[in-house]
Design an enzyme around this catalytic site. Structure first.
Site, PDB file in Angstrom:
ATOM      1  N   HIS A  27       0.849  -1.197   0.000  1.00 38.78           N
ATOM      2  CA  HIS A  27       0.000   0.000   0.000  1.00 38.78           C
ATOM      3  C   HIS A  27       0.877   1.235   0.000  1.00 38.78           C
ATOM      4  O   HIS A  27       1.971   1.220   0.572  1.00 38.78           O
ATOM      5  CB  HIS A  27      -0.918   0.017   1.231  1.00 38.78           C
ATOM      6  CG  HIS A  27      -2.063   0.961   1.078  1.00 38.78           C
ATOM      7  ND1 HIS A  27      -1.976   2.294   1.444  1.00 38.78           N
ATOM      8  CD2 HIS A  27      -3.298   0.774   0.564  1.00 38.78           C
ATOM      9  CE1 HIS A  27      -3.129   2.871   1.169  1.00 38.78           C
ATOM     10  NE2 HIS A  27      -3.948   1.982   0.630  1.00 38.78           N
TER      11      HIS A  27
ATOM     12  N   GLU B  56      -7.968  -4.987  -0.684  1.00 39.09           N
ATOM     13  CA  GLU B  56      -8.435  -5.771  -1.830  1.00 39.09           C
ATOM     14  C   GLU B  56      -8.295  -7.267  -1.612  1.00 39.09           C
ATOM     15  O   GLU B  56      -8.997  -8.062  -2.226  1.00 39.09           O
ATOM     16  CB  GLU B  56      -7.680  -5.369  -3.103  1.00 39.09           C
ATOM     17  CG  GLU B  56      -7.680  -3.886  -3.403  1.00 39.09           C
ATOM     18  CD  GLU B  56      -9.051  -3.342  -3.729  1.00 39.09           C
ATOM     19  OE1 GLU B  56     -10.049  -4.012  -3.452  1.00 39.09           O
ATOM     20  OE2 GLU B  56      -9.134  -2.225  -4.253  1.00 39.09           O
TER      21      GLU B  56
HETATM   22  N1  COA Z   1       4.089  -7.284  -4.803  1.00 34.50           N
HETATM   23  C1  COA Z   1       5.407  -7.267  -5.024  1.00 34.50           C
HETATM   24  N2  COA Z   1       6.185  -6.183  -4.875  1.00 34.50           N
HETATM   25  C2  COA Z   1       5.577  -5.071  -4.461  1.00 34.50           C
HETATM   26  C3  COA Z   1       4.196  -5.017  -4.209  1.00 34.50           C
HETATM   27  C4  COA Z   1       3.448  -6.178  -4.400  1.00 34.50           C
HETATM   28  N3  COA Z   1       2.142  -6.205  -4.186  1.00 34.50           N
HETATM   29  N4  COA Z   1       3.874  -3.775  -3.821  1.00 34.50           N
HETATM   30  C5  COA Z   1       5.005  -3.053  -3.836  1.00 34.50           C
HETATM   31  N5  COA Z   1       6.027  -3.846  -4.225  1.00 34.50           N
HETATM   32  C6  COA Z   1       7.413  -3.444  -4.386  1.00 34.50           C
HETATM   33  C7  COA Z   1       7.561  -2.718  -5.710  1.00 34.50           C
HETATM   34  O1  COA Z   1       7.895  -3.610  -6.739  1.00 34.50           O
HETATM   35  C8  COA Z   1       8.669  -1.746  -5.434  1.00 34.50           C
HETATM   36  O2  COA Z   1       9.888  -2.408  -5.617  1.00 34.50           O
HETATM   37  P1  COA Z   1      11.114  -1.672  -6.345  1.00 34.50           P
HETATM   38  O3  COA Z   1      11.443  -0.502  -5.450  1.00 34.50           O
HETATM   39  O4  COA Z   1      12.153  -2.719  -6.362  1.00 34.50           O
HETATM   40  O5  COA Z   1      10.626  -1.255  -7.676  1.00 34.50           O
HETATM   41  C9  COA Z   1       8.482  -1.428  -3.935  1.00 34.50           C
HETATM   42  O6  COA Z   1       7.746  -2.512  -3.368  1.00 34.50           O
HETATM   43  C10 COA Z   1       7.758  -0.152  -3.683  1.00 34.50           C
HETATM   44  O7  COA Z   1       6.594  -0.184  -4.458  1.00 34.50           O
HETATM   45  P2  COA Z   1       5.924   1.089  -5.061  1.00 34.50           P
HETATM   46  O8  COA Z   1       5.309   0.723  -6.351  1.00 34.50           O
HETATM   47  O9  COA Z   1       6.857   2.248  -5.019  1.00 34.50           O
HETATM   48  O10 COA Z   1       4.842   1.371  -3.996  1.00 34.50           O
HETATM   49  P3  COA Z   1       3.594   2.259  -4.252  1.00 34.50           P
HETATM   50  O11 COA Z   1       3.357   2.990  -3.013  1.00 34.50           O
HETATM   51  O12 COA Z   1       3.714   3.062  -5.491  1.00 34.50           O
HETATM   52  O13 COA Z   1       2.513   1.137  -4.552  1.00 34.50           O
HETATM   53  C11 COA Z   1       0.675  -0.227  -4.577  1.00 34.50           C
HETATM   54  C12 COA Z   1       1.428   0.836  -3.787  1.00 34.50           C
HETATM   55  C13 COA Z   1      -0.633  -0.537  -3.863  1.00 34.50           C
HETATM   56  C14 COA Z   1       0.366   0.299  -5.964  1.00 34.50           C
HETATM   57  C15 COA Z   1       1.546  -1.492  -4.672  1.00 34.50           C
HETATM   58  O14 COA Z   1       1.829  -1.987  -3.388  1.00 34.50           O
HETATM   59  C16 COA Z   1       0.923  -2.550  -5.559  1.00 34.50           C
HETATM   60  O15 COA Z   1       1.094  -2.529  -6.771  1.00 34.50           O
HETATM   61  N6  COA Z   1       0.164  -3.530  -4.964  1.00 34.50           N
HETATM   62  C17 COA Z   1      -0.508  -4.526  -5.737  1.00 34.50           C
HETATM   63  C18 COA Z   1      -1.796  -3.959  -6.305  1.00 34.50           C
HETATM   64  C19 COA Z   1      -2.863  -3.778  -5.256  1.00 34.50           C
HETATM   65  O16 COA Z   1      -3.078  -4.631  -4.412  1.00 34.50           O
HETATM   66  N7  COA Z   1      -3.568  -2.643  -5.330  1.00 34.50           N
HETATM   67  C20 COA Z   1      -4.633  -2.313  -4.417  1.00 34.50           C
HETATM   68  C21 COA Z   1      -4.241  -1.181  -3.541  1.00 34.50           C
HETATM   69  S1  COA Z   1      -5.418  -0.882  -2.254  1.00 34.50           S
END
Ligand code: COA
Length: 367
Positions: free
Chosen positions: A249, A307
């Site tokens: 998140h 989710e």
């Molecule tokens: N699975 C695997 N790796 C994950 C991850 C996940 N669900 N969520 C984050 N990471 C990793 C990313 O790959 C990133 O790695 P990197 O620095 O090597 O590239 C790191 O953790 C940071 O992620 P980041 O994308 O910067 O975090 P964010 O704050 O932008 O993303 C979400 C938040 C929710 C978009 C992200 O956690 C995600 O994509 N989750 C899966 C989708 C989901 O469940 N969405 C519903 C949200 S309520």
């Protein structure tokens, strides 16, 4: 290139909800989400967000009746939606259907109920159309959750399942400055109309990083099939560079408190005799995913988000996977509208800046 994603940037003062990512706490207008979801239905949450106080019995009954009438009006509108509900994707159908509404034709006092009623009726009608079934007319005597379930679920509705859907709708009704809420506020800040703000917000909610995650979570649980296969599956996904849906998140550094509310709601459903084999599987997969993600990224705690258990609860309620994101919109539209109001009341045009990193003209302009 800067890729901050506006992380940590404060874009508004709000009285609507507060997400404490370190402590895993969500407060909605002065109420902890757990307490709100346990004690109140969707109408009460709408009243709280739209007026600032949980409605008393008379105000609750009035809001419930107004929502019922709005659902009836939305149903009457179905034949005039062109091919909007033919879209294969539920969020595309919803976006196209809602775009038919005209704010100028809706009395100002009815905008909130009109849009909230319409999202539920259009989503349910789309789901039935996808199964080649005619839409079911709303029952204005029912609560919003019960009526939506009756219109949309293959199993119809009953008091226990309606209560569980109410818990879901209340749990996800608002959540700080998430991407779709921000979108709604940007549109509202231009003094555009609430229908446009909601249609734009839907577009943001559709993406798999936001409201599009629970469908893929269910697909993941189905592919994994049994707890002993979880570790190999998760490891293979991570090795392939893919994200585990329902985990991680932007704000929470601990488990999303909404995941716990939904998990408990499924437990309560099970206590009434409803089967949900997926709950045990989900718990096992969550534990494995937390472990694997923790080994790979010990510095950034990635835990289950809302989710993950949305998939489990909506599936237990008999809602098809393709209706998960539209059902999120059935709830969140109430939050968007509260934010639109707040933005219109006190906000200023949202117009951030960008840093130009493109080429400069070869020939300088003569001084
Ligand atoms: N699975 C695997 N790796 C994950 C991850 C996940 N669900 N969520 C984050 N990471 C990793 C990313 O790959 C990133 O790695 P990197 O620095 O090597 O590239 C790191 O953790 C940071 O992620 P980041 O994308 O910067 O975090 P964010 O704050 O932008 O993303 C979400 C938040 C929710 C978009 C992200 O956690 C995600 O994509 N989750 C899966 C989708 C989901 O469940 N969405 C519903 C949200 S309520």
């Amino acid at each position: 290139m800067t890729a901050s994603g506006l992380e940590g940037v404060v874009v508004a003062d709000t009285q609507l909800s507060d997400v404490d990512g370190e402590r895993g706490r969500l407060v909605i207008r002065g109420h902890d989400v757990e307490a709100l979801a346990l004690a109140h239905d969707f109408e009460a949450a709408c009243g709280l967000l739209w007026t600032g106080a949980v409605p008393d019995a008379a105000a609750h009954a009035e809001l419930r009746a107004r929502l019922g009438r709005a659902r009836l009006r939305a149903f009457a509108r179905l034949p005039r939606l062109g091919d909007a509900l033919d879209a294969a994707d539920g969020m595309e159908a919803l976006r196209a259907a809602l775009a038919h509404l005209r704010a100028s034709q809706i009395p100002a006092g009815e905008l909130h109920t009109e849009l909230t009623g319409a999202v539920a009726v259009f989503a349910a009608a789309w789901a039935r159309r996808a199964r080649a079934a005619a839409p079911l007319a709303p029952d204005p005597e029912l609560g919003h959750a019960a009526d939506y379930l009756r219109m949309a679920s293959a199993h119809g509705s009953d008091p226990e399942r309606s209560r569980a859907l109410d818990a879901y709708l209340v749990t996800v009704v608002d959540h700080g400055m998430n991407a779709s809420t921000f979108t709604a506020r940007v549109v509202a800040s231009t003094e555009s109309d609430p229908v446009s703000a909601v249609v734009a917000a839907l577009g943001a909610l559709k993406g798999p990083l936001h409201g599009g995650a629970p469908g893929p979570v269910l697909a993941m649980l189905d592919e994994i099939g049994s707890p002993e296969r979880a570790r190999a599956w998760i490891e293979a996904e991570l090795a392939a560079g893919r994200r585990i849906m329902g985990m991680g998140h932007r704000v929470y550094r601990v488990r999303d408190p909404r995941a716990a509310v939904l998990e408990r709601a499924v437990e309560r459903l099970r206590a009434t005799g409803l089967r949900s084999d997926r709950l045990d599987l989900a718990r096992a997969v969550e534990a494995v995913a937390v472990g694997s993600l923790g080994e790979r990224r010990p510095e950034r705690r990635l835990a289950a988000n809302v989710e993950f258990y949305t998939a489990v609860i909506l599936d237990a309620l008999g809602l098809p996977q393709e209706l998960f994101s539209p059902t999120f919109a059935v709830a969140r539209v109430a939050g968007w509208l509260a934010h639109v109001d707040e933005q219109r009341r006190g906000g200023r045009l949202i117009r951030p800046a960008s840093r130009y990193v493109g080429p400069q003209p070869e020939t300088p302009v003569a001084a």
